[in-house]
Design a protein around this motif. Sequence first.
Motif, PDB file in Angstrom:
ATOM      1  N   MET A   1      -7.633   8.770  -4.473  1.00 31.47           N
ATOM      2  CA  MET A   1      -6.278   9.347  -3.661  1.00 31.47           C
ATOM      3  C   MET A   1      -6.392   8.306  -2.294  1.00 31.47           C
ATOM      4  SD  MET A   1      -3.916  10.985  -3.878  1.00 31.47           S
ATOM      5  CE  MET A   1      -2.410  10.977  -2.440  1.00 31.47           C
ATOM      6  N   LYS A   2      -7.777   8.139  -1.837  1.00 35.86           N
ATOM      7  CA  LYS A   2      -7.857   7.434  -0.516  1.00 35.86           C
ATOM      8  C   LYS A   2      -7.404   5.898  -0.871  1.00 35.86           C
ATOM      9  CE  LYS A   2     -11.424   5.399   2.071  1.00 35.86           C
ATOM     10  NZ  LYS A   2     -13.043   5.252   2.595  1.00 35.86           N
ATOM     11  N   ARG A   3      -7.662   5.465  -1.866  1.00 32.89           N
ATOM     12  CA  ARG A   3      -7.040   4.125  -2.384  1.00 32.89           C
ATOM     13  C   ARG A   3      -5.529   4.100  -2.152  1.00 32.89           C
ATOM     14  NH1 ARG A   3      -9.474   0.523  -6.933  1.00 32.89           N
ATOM     15  NH2 ARG A   3     -11.107   0.601  -5.368  1.00 32.89           N
ATOM     16  N   ASN A   4      -4.799   5.094  -2.969  1.00 32.89           N
ATOM     17  CA  ASN A   4      -3.475   5.132  -2.867  1.00 32.89           C
ATOM     18  C   ASN A   4      -2.942   5.319  -1.636  1.00 32.89           C
ATOM     19  OD1 ASN A   4      -3.583   4.965  -5.815  1.00 32.89           O
ATOM     20  ND2 ASN A   4      -3.631   7.132  -6.281  1.00 32.89           N
ATOM     21  N   TRP A   5      -3.666   6.270  -0.724  1.00 29.84           N
ATOM     22  CA  TRP A   5      -3.044   6.611   0.528  1.00 29.84           C
ATOM     23  C   TRP A   5      -2.809   5.158   1.469  1.00 29.84           C
ATOM     24  CZ3 TRP A   5      -0.135   7.995   3.890  1.00 29.84           C
ATOM     25  CH2 TRP A   5      -0.224   8.405   5.303  1.00 29.84           C
ATOM     26  N   ILE A   6      -3.950   4.439   1.236  1.00 28.72           N
ATOM     27  CA  ILE A   6      -4.053   3.204   2.044  1.00 28.72           C
ATOM     28  C   ILE A   6      -3.133   1.961   1.736  1.00 28.72           C
ATOM     29  CG2 ILE A   6      -5.437   1.093   2.754  1.00 28.72           C
ATOM     30  CD1 ILE A   6      -7.788   2.921   2.818  1.00 28.72           C
ATOM     31  N   THR A   7      -2.920   2.077   0.191  1.00 21.53           N
ATOM     32  CA  THR A   7      -1.950   1.245  -0.177  1.00 21.53           C
ATOM     33  C   THR A   7      -0.308   1.695   0.201  1.00 21.53           C
ATOM     34  OG1 THR A   7      -3.369   0.840  -2.397  1.00 21.53           O
ATOM     35  CG2 THR A   7      -0.881   0.428  -2.468  1.00 21.53           C
ATOM     36  N   GLY A   8      -0.290   2.953   0.114  1.00 19.36           N
ATOM     37  CA  GLY A   8       1.168   3.496   0.711  1.00 19.36           C
ATOM     38  C   GLY A   8       1.357   3.226   1.943  1.00 19.36           C
ATOM     39  N   VAL A   9       0.350   3.170   2.837  1.00 13.95           N
ATOM     40  CA  VAL A   9       0.449   2.752   4.444  1.00 13.95           C
ATOM     41  C   VAL A   9       0.829   1.360   4.450  1.00 13.95           C
ATOM     42  CG1 VAL A   9      -0.670   2.532   6.612  1.00 13.95           C
ATOM     43  CG2 VAL A   9      -0.957   4.784   5.210  1.00 13.95           C
ATOM     44  N   TYR A  10       0.100   0.361   3.740  1.00 18.23           N
ATOM     45  CA  TYR A  10       0.233  -0.896   3.647  1.00 18.23           C
ATOM     46  C   TYR A  10       1.980  -1.186   3.329  1.00 18.23           C
ATOM     47  CZ  TYR A  10      -4.230  -2.924   4.221  1.00 18.23           C
ATOM     48  OH  TYR A  10      -5.792  -3.472   4.919  1.00 18.23           O
ATOM     49  N   LEU A  11       2.235  -0.573   2.195  1.00 19.48           N
ATOM     50  CA  LEU A  11       3.372  -0.921   1.702  1.00 19.48           C
ATOM     51  C   LEU A  11       4.556  -0.530   2.732  1.00 19.48           C
ATOM     52  CD1 LEU A  11       3.153  -0.148  -2.007  1.00 19.48           C
ATOM     53  CD2 LEU A  11       3.358  -2.308  -1.040  1.00 19.48           C
ATOM     54  N   ALA A  12       4.374   0.709   3.247  1.00 22.02           N
ATOM     55  CA  ALA A  12       5.307   1.130   4.217  1.00 22.02           C
ATOM     56  C   ALA A  12       5.597   0.294   5.425  1.00 22.02           C
ATOM     57  CB  ALA A  12       4.978   2.613   4.693  1.00 22.02           C
ATOM     58  N   PHE A  13       4.356  -0.019   6.166  1.00 19.32           N
ATOM     59  CA  PHE A  13       4.485  -1.137   7.074  1.00 19.32           C
ATOM     60  C   PHE A  13       5.332  -2.652   6.862  1.00 19.32           C
ATOM     61  CE2 PHE A  13       2.158   2.421   9.318  1.00 19.32           C
ATOM     62  CZ  PHE A  13       2.768   2.230  10.585  1.00 19.32           C
ATOM     63  N   ILE A  14       4.909  -2.796   5.508  1.00 16.16           N
ATOM     64  CA  ILE A  14       5.502  -4.304   5.344  1.00 16.16           C
ATOM     65  C   ILE A  14       6.796  -3.978   5.041  1.00 16.16           C
ATOM     66  CG2 ILE A  14       5.436  -5.823   3.388  1.00 16.16           C
ATOM     67  CD1 ILE A  14       2.517  -5.126   2.379  1.00 16.16           C
ATOM     68  N   PHE A  15       7.364  -3.136   4.394  1.00 21.10           N
ATOM     69  CA  PHE A  15       8.870  -2.995   4.482  1.00 21.10           C
ATOM     70  C   PHE A  15       9.519  -2.627   5.671  1.00 21.10           C
ATOM     71  CE2 PHE A  15       8.061  -3.004  -0.117  1.00 21.10           C
ATOM     72  CZ  PHE A  15       9.110  -3.057  -0.559  1.00 21.10           C
ATOM     73  N   SER A  16       8.758  -1.908   6.470  1.00 24.46           N
ATOM     74  CA  SER A  16       9.272  -1.477   7.805  1.00 24.46           C
ATOM     75  C   SER A  16       9.156  -2.846   8.783  1.00 24.46           C
ATOM     76  CB  SER A  16       8.620  -0.546   8.565  1.00 24.46           C
ATOM     77  OG  SER A  16       8.855  -0.181  10.000  1.00 24.46           O
ATOM     78  N   ASN A  17       8.413  -3.729   8.752  1.00 23.81           N
ATOM     79  CA  ASN A  17       8.223  -4.917   9.502  1.00 23.81           C
ATOM     80  C   ASN A  17       9.262  -5.971   8.990  1.00 23.81           C
ATOM     81  OD1 ASN A  17       5.888  -3.670  10.731  1.00 23.81           O
ATOM     82  ND2 ASN A  17       4.958  -5.614  11.201  1.00 23.81           N
ATOM     83  N   LEU A  18       9.270  -6.059   7.719  1.00 26.60           N
ATOM     84  CA  LEU A  18      10.520  -7.039   7.318  1.00 26.60           C
ATOM     85  C   LEU A  18      11.800  -6.329   7.803  1.00 26.60           C
ATOM     86  CD1 LEU A  18      11.445  -9.049   5.381  1.00 26.60           C
ATOM     87  CD2 LEU A  18      11.328  -7.363   3.439  1.00 26.60           C
ATOM     88  N   GLY A  19      12.316  -5.458   7.619  1.00 28.50           N
ATOM     89  CA  GLY A  19      13.465  -4.962   8.320  1.00 28.50           C
ATOM     90  C   GLY A  19      13.462  -5.098   9.914  1.00 28.50           C
ATOM     91  N   TYR A  20      12.500  -4.779  10.418  1.00 26.26           N
ATOM     92  CA  TYR A  20      12.335  -4.869  12.148  1.00 26.26           C
ATOM     93  C   TYR A  20      12.626  -6.384  12.477  1.00 26.26           C
ATOM     94  CZ  TYR A  20      10.208  -4.672  16.726  1.00 26.26           C
ATOM     95  OH  TYR A  20       9.911  -4.638  17.904  1.00 26.26           O
ATOM     96  N   SER A  21      12.040  -7.166  11.706  1.00 23.78           N
ATOM     97  CA  SER A  21      11.919  -8.612  12.251  1.00 23.78           C
ATOM     98  C   SER A  21      13.166  -9.196  11.902  1.00 23.78           C
ATOM     99  CB  SER A  21      10.781  -9.576  11.583  1.00 23.78           C
ATOM    100  OG  SER A  21      11.165  -9.380   9.978  1.00 23.78           O
ATOM    101  N   LEU A  22      14.118  -8.781  10.972  1.00 24.98           N
ATOM    102  CA  LEU A  22      15.524  -9.302  10.639  1.00 24.98           C
ATOM    103  C   LEU A  22      16.256  -8.847  12.189  1.00 24.98           C
ATOM    104  CD1 LEU A  22      16.378  -7.899   7.372  1.00 24.98           C
ATOM    105  CD2 LEU A  22      15.992 -10.240   7.887  1.00 24.98           C
ATOM    106  N   TRP A  23      16.140  -8.038  12.740  1.00 16.27           N
ATOM    107  CA  TRP A  23      17.217  -7.839  13.911  1.00 16.27           C
ATOM    108  C   TRP A  23      16.388  -7.986  15.185  1.00 16.27           C
ATOM    109  CZ3 TRP A  23      16.053  -3.943  17.627  1.00 16.27           C
ATOM    110  CH2 TRP A  23      15.226  -2.894  17.135  1.00 16.27           C
ATOM    111  N   TYR A  24      14.974  -7.889  15.455  1.00 16.63           N
ATOM    112  CA  TYR A  24      14.402  -7.861  16.581  1.00 16.63           C
ATOM    113  C   TYR A  24      14.107  -9.134  16.837  1.00 16.63           C
ATOM    114  CZ  TYR A  24      11.396  -6.804  20.561  1.00 16.63           C
ATOM    115  OH  TYR A  24      10.580  -6.771  21.548  1.00 16.63           O
ATOM    116  N   SER A  25      14.096 -10.004  15.828  1.00 16.16           N
ATOM    117  CA  SER A  25      13.769 -11.747  16.049  1.00 16.16           C
ATOM    118  C   SER A  25      14.969 -12.345  17.129  1.00 16.16           C
ATOM    119  CB  SER A  25      13.728 -12.487  14.907  1.00 16.16           C
ATOM    120  OG  SER A  25      12.620 -11.670  14.380  1.00 16.16           O
TER     121      SER A  25
END
Length: 390
Positions: free
Chosen positions: A1-25
């Motif tokens: 479960m620990k590995r799944n939780w870390i993976t979820g955090v990674y994916l969440a911030f990857i998608f969030s940063n992708l969207g954020y950089s689109l407009w913030y740049s």
Amino acid sequence: MKRNWITGVYLAFIFSNLGYSLWYSLLPIYLRGLGFEAWQIGFVFSLLNLATSLSYLTLVSFSEIVGRGRTLIIGFGMSAAVLLVLAFIKNPFCIVALIILYSLLGGLKTPVGEATIADMGRSLGFSLSIFYLATTAASIVGSALSGYLAMSLGFSMLFIIAGVLTVFSVTFIVFTYDYSKRCSKISNQTLKRSFENIRLMLSDKTMVNFTTALIFHSLGFSIINPLVQLYAKEVLNFDEQSIGIVMAMWNMGLLLAQIPSGGLTDRFGGMAMLAAHITLSSASWIFYCLSKTWSETIFSAFILGVVGALDMPARRSVIVQLKRHIDSASIIGYIDALTNLAFILGSSLGGVLWSTLGYSMPFIVGSVVNMFALIPLITLISSRREYSSI
């Protein structure tokens, strides 16, 4: 479960940063198009950093109350809603207000995610570098696409895409978080917990010196930060698509240097790497404002990224190592809040310097102010060496 939780955090911030950089740049360019002057853009960035500071000072302790997973779900969920509303708002003041609201939600996301990686990773510097590598890669894609999408689909579409991507971030956390566990002690007094933690942190002389160094560094960086895009737009006459590529090259430098930066942090220590980062930052800012051609700008932006990559693994490693009785997410949030307060002054000062003394002066002043960060940092390094030799 620990590995799944870390993976979820990674994916969440990857998608969030992708969207954020689109407009913030392209945010400074977007505000310029709405009729904002340079000093007004600087003031807007000051408000954004004030909102982030308040968020980190108050909301970050929320993760100690309800758990990190629930905190991330709330943070990403509300952020997605704000972005989708932004796509349909045309009034400049309402747009600024919503972007400020987005910044206010920062305390529910970034420090919580970073603390999760720092606490669960095997090697502190390396684990953080992998996290920043993944999120920076997403930012490169977003920055590179931002100009093209803005010119072809309009800026409003950037907010819609970012909102949808952030909804995916919520989904990743929802399906990987272990709700059977509580990551924190229950309390009904978030603000009381926050201020008690701040008192504990400020009573630590080592932490105060370290925070002072970061404040000077943040002040210097904030003077030049919102003007990097304006320099490319108004001094070099680049269009939005070209500016997006410049920002992508900045992120490319961050990407390529993240893993080496984490390795260097683990080898030489966070303090030494942070001192190197501060020194090289001043040089790289001056180098950028001396750029006159497309190739020089691309190269100098890449150098900005390489130097910038030395920061976060070193900073977060030192923060986690210096913590005493405060949760990692909280202490990361508090220090970021205090350093972001410097952005309030710096962003406005940069805009004023640009408007009154010319485009080069913000970069020069920012570089000089940044070097003052070495004074408390070197003092701290010296005292720790003396202590270890006893």
